[in-house]
Design a protein around this motif. Structure first.
Motif, PDB file in Angstrom:
ATOM      1  N   ARG A   1       0.818  -1.213   0.000  1.00 47.78           N
ATOM      2  CA  ARG A   1       0.000   0.000   0.000  1.00 47.78           C
ATOM      3  C   ARG A   1       0.850   1.259   0.000  1.00 47.78           C
ATOM      4  N   LEU A   2       2.133   1.127   0.246  1.00 48.40           N
ATOM      5  CA  LEU A   2       3.071   2.242   0.098  1.00 48.40           C
ATOM      6  C   LEU A   2       3.728   2.238  -1.274  1.00 48.40           C
ATOM      7  N   ASP A   3       3.257   1.365  -2.159  1.00 54.46           N
ATOM      8  CA  ASP A   3       3.892   1.190  -3.470  1.00 54.46           C
ATOM      9  C   ASP A   3       5.384   0.938  -3.298  1.00 54.46           C
ATOM     10  N   GLY A   4       5.716   0.193  -2.244  1.00 56.00           N
ATOM     11  CA  GLY A   4       7.112   0.007  -1.885  1.00 56.00           C
ATOM     12  C   GLY A   4       7.822  -1.044  -2.722  1.00 56.00           C
ATOM     13  N   THR A   5       9.141  -0.960  -2.692  1.00 56.25           N
ATOM     14  CA  THR A   5      10.014  -1.922  -3.359  1.00 56.25           C
ATOM     15  C   THR A   5      10.636  -2.821  -2.311  1.00 56.25           C
ATOM     16  N   LEU A   6      10.500  -4.114  -2.489  1.00 52.37           N
ATOM     17  CA  LEU A   6      11.038  -5.071  -1.527  1.00 52.37           C
ATOM     18  C   LEU A   6      12.492  -5.378  -1.834  1.00 52.37           C
ATOM     19  N   LEU A   7      13.319  -5.313  -0.794  1.00 53.31           N
ATOM     20  CA  LEU A   7      14.678  -5.838  -0.856  1.00 53.31           C
ATOM     21  C   LEU A   7      14.648  -7.143  -0.065  1.00 53.31           C
TER      22      LEU A   7
END
Length: 908
Positions: free
Chosen positions: A502-508
């Motif tokens: 929902r944060l339009d985040g990118t996963l590492l």
């Protein structure tokens, strides 16, 4: 149109375009893009409205704010618009002429007409409506409505109420379709738990109705059904209370989204507060009081380190509800449901109201705790602590929920009265490296990264921190930053949580224990160094580029304490990229505890204990001889417990300590049982008080004044809401110190607060930074996996006790495995799996998730899934996996000696 200068951003001059127009015969100049309704507020003209909210996007849904508008044409002639316009969606333009209901009969008549339409079907149940007395509809019906009603037909009604969740109830006939709730859920929280349904005369606000959306999921086990055949969270809550449903299940069901996936929201209570009518109500507060019966006191939430402003409403000494306070710099007007509803723990039936002491027989056997007077309890506590100090020393475990005033009193009592540095407030996974990090980069640094900085940052990296679960308001401000300013969020975690998505985040993708490798690789990429083998070079380079932008932020959580070298790697990464670094703990009192020096080897303000100048400064501020202060660093929490069990320490002083929260609860129980003497300061009965020799009751936050030190570095003060004879920790410790012949200087709240400022800022050498080198990652064998875990916002914590409506919105505990890891043990999505160690086992449903291979994730402390207590394990440990339900055939095992990774042998 003119231009002005804006110096709000660090004093830099920036031209701002303005427009000048006429509003009710007043010439008004506002920044370009300002809505007419906002311009009216600035000059003191009140335009009625229901749908408008300054933190939500304009909707023009209710039409109550209609105004008469004329605009100049190309020749400069004023041309009136053919009909009144909604001022909440209309931007001011040069030369525009606006007339509100104050000067325009047209606007006044239009507003009267809209109000008449809204009241046609609105029930006249103000005497029993929870909104009565603070209802904008009531107020504006009087100021902007007709004196009499022309409606004589039968009003529309609906079955009521609809349970949006176990905590939020909806009376649809009261709804005026302002869409504040739906806009909040979509824009602010990102949780579509309520929707605008149907069209025309049948249009209404409601939960996602399976009949309307042509979706009918099978009923969930343990979910009671209402009269409409849908899962009824309120009935389910009653079923749990009556014992018809196992207590380990959540009290109620979550509603269904358009995709058919069940969910609940952590922020749904905000819709009740912003609802301009009584359509949305809280199940716990419903029909309990009227606003004019309540006394309101400002406060600060005790549930996390954000320092959210709240309002405590109470009547006759009982807190009936809590609302969000307005603080634009911190939580704006939003709080989590935990902040809003979880307050009944402060008045629970097991509240300790009188001192308790334990008699011992002649042979040293322990008797039962019995009530005692304060005089007797303090005398016995002082005698026992003196004896324990002579028998090896006293370990001090104050917990992480203290106010700033209490934290400094605990620190002074431990060092100046007991003469010990065996003190640690961390009731969680901890390490020596974390102490070095906190003393160097957190303590004494003042206000650092702020919520406003998060909104302006080009990129934010979350390391060891799940913002929605562990930060609450941090998540909401990050989501605002993503929506408004396109801030890029990166998350270092085993899988992309729903909050990160929902944060339009990118996963590492990082397995537990490999965070140091990831942080080191990003730092190496930023400085042109060599990358470790096996890392995703493209992801590392993109992260380094994002963090190298001016204003980027690195947020690290307390979970990094369990990864060797992670804090040192975070410091190195911040130095390599120029990103600003901030530490976001979970508990409200942890930052204040760090500032007060409630860590071994650290004095207040980040002073090293071994520095003679630091000890001299502290001794002078406390008015004691420097020789009374310890000169050598003491033990951490685990070391204190081991020393108590072994008899190396003579006793313990504990406060606010939940033994099940510690990394090894079994060790804690054995240690306190074996301790020669234990004094416990507590609000409620707990495992610690059951093992104590003297129990001294202390006041909960609502019955005392104080302050919390937020993760930003702000000191957030709050007043006392309820009158009480209970004493806060600092007053109890002051009285105990007096029995020991010492003056703690904390007899009154003001004196305790001023004592915090008695120490000047530390200007000497800081503690050396922790190392950034990582140790080898855990290796897994077939049938095992590396444990990943963190707290959910709503779990089985002691500060949520007694609120069953809120408990019904908690997420069900599940185990998460990647498809490859699940297949390796023969498990499929929906199966029941058992995660075990030599200590115990946890059996929960499996949810196959796109995540790091050879890793299993469990909620750390949910009901029926207490990882520390049941497994005796911490994140990064290797645990066993087994299928307890239907098994898929032909599953292959994991290769022997494989390390947890992202589909490869290495975990990166």
């Amino acid at each position: 149109m003119t231009a002005t200068t804006d110096r709000s951003a660090g004093g830099a001059a920036a031209p701002v375009e303005t427009v000048t127009f006429t509003l009710d015969e007043l010439e008004v100049t506002v920044p370009k893009g300002t809505l007419v309704i906002r311009a009216a507020e600035q000059v003191g003209i009140q335009i009625p409205r229901f749908c408008d909210h300054p933190l939500l996007e304009p909707a023009g849904a209710c039409r109550q704010c209609l105004v008469e508008v004329a605009t100049p044409d190309r020749e400069g002639n004023l041309r009136p618009m053919p009909k009144p316009q909604a001022s909440c969606t209309l931007e001011a333009t040069p030369g525009m002429v606006v007339k509100t209901q104050r000067t325009s009969p047209v606007a006044d008549k239009a507003q009267h007409g809209v109000m008449e339409l809204l009241l046609m079907n609105h029930p006249l149940d103000c005497p029993v409506c929870d909104k009565g007395g603070e209802c904008p509809l009531q107020n504006q019906a009087m100021t902007n409505g007709r004196a009499t009603s022309r409606f004589v037909d039968v009003k529309r009604t609906f079955p009521k109420p609809i349970a949006v969740s176990t905590e939020i109830l909806l009376d649809r006939e009261r709804c005026v379709l302002c869409q504040r709730c739906t806009r909040f859920s979509e824009e602010i929280a990102g949780d579509a738990f309520i929707a605008l349904q149907e069209r025309g005369a049948r249009q209404q606000i409601g939960r996602f109705d399976e009949g309307v959306l042509d979706f009918a999921p099978p009923p969930c086990a343990g979910h009671a059904e209402g009269a409409d055949g849908h899962a009824d969270p309120v009935a389910a809550t009653d079923a749990v209370r009556s014992g018809d449903v196992p207590a380990e299940l959540p009290a109620g069901s979550a509603t269904s989204s358009t995709t058919g996936t069940p969910f609940a929201s952590y922020f749904s209570g905000n819709t009740v507060q912003i609802c301009p009518v009584g359509a949305l109500t809280g199940a716990a507060y419903r029909f309990r009081a009227r606003p004019f019966d309540l006394v309101s006191t400002p406060g600060v939430s005790e549930h996390d380190s954000s320092g959210s402003a709240i309002r405590v409403d109470h009547r006759r000494g009982v807190v009936l509800r809590r609302l969000a306070g307005e603080d634009p710099l911190v939580n704006e007007e939003w709080i989590t449901d935990k902040d809003r509803f979880a307050f009944t723990w402060q008045s629970a039936p097991d509240r300790i109201t009188t001192p308790l002491v334990r008699d011992r027989g002649a042979d040293g056997t322990r008797g039962e705790l019995r009530p005692a007077s304060w005089v007797e309890a303090l005398e016995l506590a002082a005698e026992g602590l003196v004896a324990a100090r002579a028998a090896g020393g006293v370990g001090v475990l104050p917990g992480g929920r203290l106010t700033v005033e209490d934290a400094f009193a605990w620190s002074r009592f431990a060092r100046a009265v007991l003469g010990t540095d065996d003190v640690d407030m961390r009731a969680r996974v901890h390490s020596e490296q974390e102490v070095a990090f906190l003393a160097r980069a957190v303590a004494g640094t003042g206000v650092g990264v702020t919520f406003s900085d998060l909104e302006k940052a080009p990129a934010v990296l979350l390391a060891g921190l799940e913002a929605e679960e562990e930060g609450g308001v941090v998540f909401l401000r990050l989501r605002k930053a993503v929506r408004k300013n396109r801030v890029r969020v990166l998350g270092l975690a085993p899988f992309a949580t729903r909050g990160l998505r929902r944060l339009d985040g990118t996963l590492l993708p990082a397995a537990p224990g490999t965070e140091t490798d990831w942080l080191g690789a990003v730092a190496a990429s930023a400085t042109g160094g060599r990358l470790p083998a096996g890392v995703d070079a493209a992801a590392v380079a993109a992260a380094a580029e994002a963090l190298a932008q001016p204003g980027a932020v690195l947020l690290v959580g307390e979970r990094l304490a369990g990864t060797p070298g992670a804090y040192g790697a975070a410091l190195r990464l911040a130095e390599a990229t120029g990103a600003r670094l901030a530490w976001v703990p979970r508990r409200a009192g942890e930052r204040g505890g760090v500032e007060a020096g409630l860590l071994p080897g650290v004095l207040p303000g980040g002073r090293p204990l071994t520095d003679p100048v630091a000890r001299a400064e502290v001794a002078a501020a406390w008015g004691v001889d420097v020789t009374t202060l310890p000169a050598e660093p003491g033990r951490d929490a685990t070391g204190i417990l081991r020393a108590l069990e072994a008899g190396e320490l003579g006793g313990a002083l504990v406060g606010g300590l939940e033994l099940a929260d510690l990394p090894d609860p079994a060790l804690a129980r054995r240690a306190l049982a074996a301790a020669g003497f234990v004094v416990s300061l507590e609000v409620r009965a707990s495992e610690a008080t059951a093992l104590a020799d003297v129990v001294l009751p202390v006041a909960p936050p609502v019955e005392r004044s104080g302050s919390y030190w937020s993760w930003e570095g702000r000191v957030r003060a709050f007043p006392q809401a309820l009158e009480s004879s209970s004493m806060p920790d600092h007053r109890v410790l002051h009285a105990l110190a007096a029995q020991l012949g010492a003056d703690l200087g904390a007899a009154e709240p003001l004196a305790a607060h001023l004592a915090v400022a008695a120490l000047p800022a530390w200007g000497g050498e800081r503690v050396a930074p922790p190392p950034a080198a990582a140790t080898s990652s855990a290796r897994v064998e077939p049938g095992t996996a590396v444990l990943a875990s963190w707290h959910l916002l709503l779990d089985d914590g002691a500060l949520q006790d007694g609120e069953q409506f809120l408990a019904g919105t908690a997420k069900r505990p599940v185990a998460r495995l990647s498809p490859a890891t699940a297949a390796a043990v023969g498990a499929a999505d929906g199966d029941t799996v058992t995660v075990s160690t030599d200590r115990g086992a946890i059996t929960v449903p499996l949810q196959v998730t796109a995540m790091v291979d050879h890793v299993v994730w469990l909620p750390l402390a949910s009901r029926g899934c207490r990882v520390h207590d049941t497994l005796g394990a911490s994140p990064g440990d290797v645990v066993r996996l087994a299928v307890a339900g239907p098994v898929a055939s032909g599953a292959a095992g994991a290769p022997a000696g494989a390390r947890p990774g992202t589909g490869t042998e290495e975990a990166r």
